[in-house]
Motif scaffolding. Structure first.
Motif, short mmCIF file in Angstrom:
data_model
loop_
_atom_site.label_atom_id
_atom_site.label_comp_id
_atom_site.label_asym_id
_atom_site.label_seq_id
_atom_site.Cartn_x
_atom_site.Cartn_y
_atom_site.Cartn_z
N TYR A 116 0.86 -1.20 0.00
CA TYR A 116 0.00 0.00 0.00
C TYR A 116 0.89 1.24 0.00
N SER A 117 0.81 2.01 -1.06
CA SER A 117 1.71 3.14 -1.26
C SER A 117 1.41 4.29 -0.30
N ALA A 118 2.41 4.68 0.48
CA ALA A 118 2.24 5.82 1.38
C ALA A 118 2.16 7.12 0.58
N THR A 128 -10.62 11.97 -1.91
CA THR A 128 -11.67 10.99 -1.63
C THR A 128 -11.31 10.20 -0.38
N PRO A 129 -11.50 10.81 0.80
CA PRO A 129 -11.04 10.21 2.06
C PRO A 129 -11.59 8.80 2.33
N GLU A 130 -12.78 8.51 1.83
CA GLU A 130 -13.36 7.19 2.09
C GLU A 130 -12.50 6.06 1.54
N THR A 131 -11.72 6.35 0.52
CA THR A 131 -10.90 5.28 -0.06
C THR A 131 -9.78 4.84 0.88
N LEU A 132 -9.44 5.64 1.86
CA LEU A 132 -8.44 5.21 2.84
C LEU A 132 -8.91 3.93 3.54
N THR A 133 -10.20 3.84 3.75
CA THR A 133 -10.77 2.63 4.34
C THR A 133 -11.05 1.57 3.29
N THR A 134 -11.67 2.00 2.19
CA THR A 134 -12.09 1.05 1.15
C THR A 134 -10.90 0.31 0.55
N TYR A 135 -9.85 1.04 0.19
CA TYR A 135 -8.71 0.40 -0.46
C TYR A 135 -7.97 -0.54 0.50
N ARG A 137 -9.26 -2.43 2.55
CA ARG A 137 -10.02 -3.69 2.63
C ARG A 137 -9.70 -4.64 1.47
N HIS A 138 -8.95 -4.15 0.50
CA HIS A 138 -8.65 -4.96 -0.69
C HIS A 138 -7.13 -4.98 -0.93
N PRO A 139 -6.38 -5.59 -0.01
CA PRO A 139 -4.92 -5.61 -0.17
C PRO A 139 -4.45 -6.52 -1.30
N TYR A 141 -5.17 -8.42 -5.15
CA TYR A 141 -5.81 -8.09 -6.42
C TYR A 141 -7.07 -8.93 -6.60
N ASP A 142 -8.21 -8.26 -6.66
CA ASP A 142 -9.49 -8.97 -6.76
C ASP A 142 -10.40 -8.24 -7.74
N ASP A 143 -11.68 -8.60 -7.77
CA ASP A 143 -12.60 -8.00 -8.72
C ASP A 143 -12.78 -6.50 -8.48
N PHE A 144 -12.59 -6.06 -7.26
CA PHE A 144 -12.67 -4.63 -6.96
C PHE A 144 -11.67 -3.87 -7.84
N TRP A 145 -10.46 -4.40 -7.96
CA TRP A 145 -9.42 -3.74 -8.74
C TRP A 145 -9.56 -4.03 -10.23
N ARG A 146 -10.00 -5.22 -10.57
CA ARG A 146 -10.19 -5.52 -12.00
C ARG A 146 -11.19 -4.57 -12.63
N GLU A 147 -12.20 -4.17 -11.87
CA GLU A 147 -13.19 -3.23 -12.39
C GLU A 147 -12.55 -1.90 -12.77
N ARG A 148 -11.47 -1.52 -12.08
CA ARG A 148 -10.81 -0.24 -12.29
C ARG A 148 -9.58 -0.35 -13.20
N SER A 149 -9.41 -1.50 -13.83
CA SER A 149 -8.19 -1.80 -14.57
C SER A 149 -8.37 -1.70 -16.08
N VAL A 150 -7.41 -1.08 -16.75
CA VAL A 150 -7.32 -1.14 -18.21
C VAL A 150 -6.69 -2.47 -18.61
#
Length: 264
Positions: A116-118, A128-135, A137-139, A141-150
């Motif tokens: 997790y990059s400091a 987007t402060p909420e992503t500090l918690t959301t991201y 939760r997904h340490p 690589y899963d579907d959460f990240w695949r959705e955001r992937s080129v």
């Protein structure tokens, strides 16, 4: 579509887009859902944000003043959005210009090297402060990240792509990856640039290069100059990285090299 971002900077973005308006194009600028005056919840590069971008492209295409051919360009966040728009394949998206874009949000930015990059956390707090918690939760690589992937949808990156990359930018490897994955329809121009538009930096290619791209793919002009090669790499002399220049793995031997001394 010019610089689809979450930074609420419409006045400055609109002024930059005016260059194309004065040359016959209609330019749209907007804030992503949940940013600026756009209602809703900001979730960078999520499926919802991508669907919004898709819908905007298709809405623009059917307006009475539109030819039905839409292009999209953007820097950083806008570059990421531009690439994601393309892999969603809106029927009226004809070509794109991502500047300092990504191949994968997880690998290139949030969990570089699996950690997790400091470095990115300041951006998260401000944008987007909420992503500090959301991201967190997904340490893995899963579907959460695949959705955001080129990268996960490279096969769908099939419109003409003019990628602008900086050898001093953190996303340089990602842009090379995109080229290597889709060399038939991706052109790569890489120069001695830090993160940002090349304008004002050494070896700036000028806005005319972008205009020529739109004239070719949106206006259908065959007389405009295209990049001299699929890869144009500006060599950087006299740097600690290399005595004769920087070169990323996978750049073909036939790449056009343009020598330029920094600061000139």
């Amino acid at each position: 579509m010019y610089d689809y971002t979450a930074y609420d900077d419409l006045v400055n973005v609109g002024e930059a887009a005016a260059y194309y308006v004065t040359r016959g194009y209609t330019a749209a600028v907007c804030n992503a859902r949940g940013s600026g005056d756009s209602p809703g919840h900001l979730d960078p590069f999520s499926g919802q944000e991508q669907r919004d971008n898709y819908d905007l492209i298709e809405w623009l295409a059917v307006q009475p003043w539109s030819t039905g051919k839409v292009g999209q360009m953007g820097l950083s966040y806008g570059g990421h959005s531009t690439l994601l728009a393309a892999v969603n394949k809106p029927p009226h998206l004809a070509a794109i210009i991502p500047v300092n874009g990504i191949s994968d949000w997880y690998e290139n930015t949030i969990y570089r090297g699996g950690i997790y990059s400091a470095r990115i956390r300041g951006w998260q707090r401000e944008t987007t402060p909420e992503t500090l918690t959301t991201y967190a939760r997904h340490p893995l690589y899963d579907d959460f990240w695949r959705e955001r992937s080129v990268k996960a949808r490279w096969k769908d990156l099939d419109v003409p792509v003019l990628q602008i990359a900086g050898w001093f930018d953190r996303y340089r490897a990602a842009m090379v990856e995109n080229f290597r994955a889709r060399p038939r329809n991706v052109w790569l121009v890489a120069g001695p640039w830090e993160h940002g538009w090349p304008a004002g930096q050494p070896a700036d290619i000028g806005r005319g290069a972008y205009l020529a791209w739109w004239d070719r793919w949106l206006a259908g002009r065959r007389d405009v100059p295209m990049p001299a090669g699929k890869v144009t790499s500006h060599e950087i002399s006299g740097t600690a990285a290399s005595g004769t220049g920087l070169r990323a793995p996978g750049v073909p031997d036939g790449a056009v090299r343009v020598g330029r001394r920094p600061g000139r």
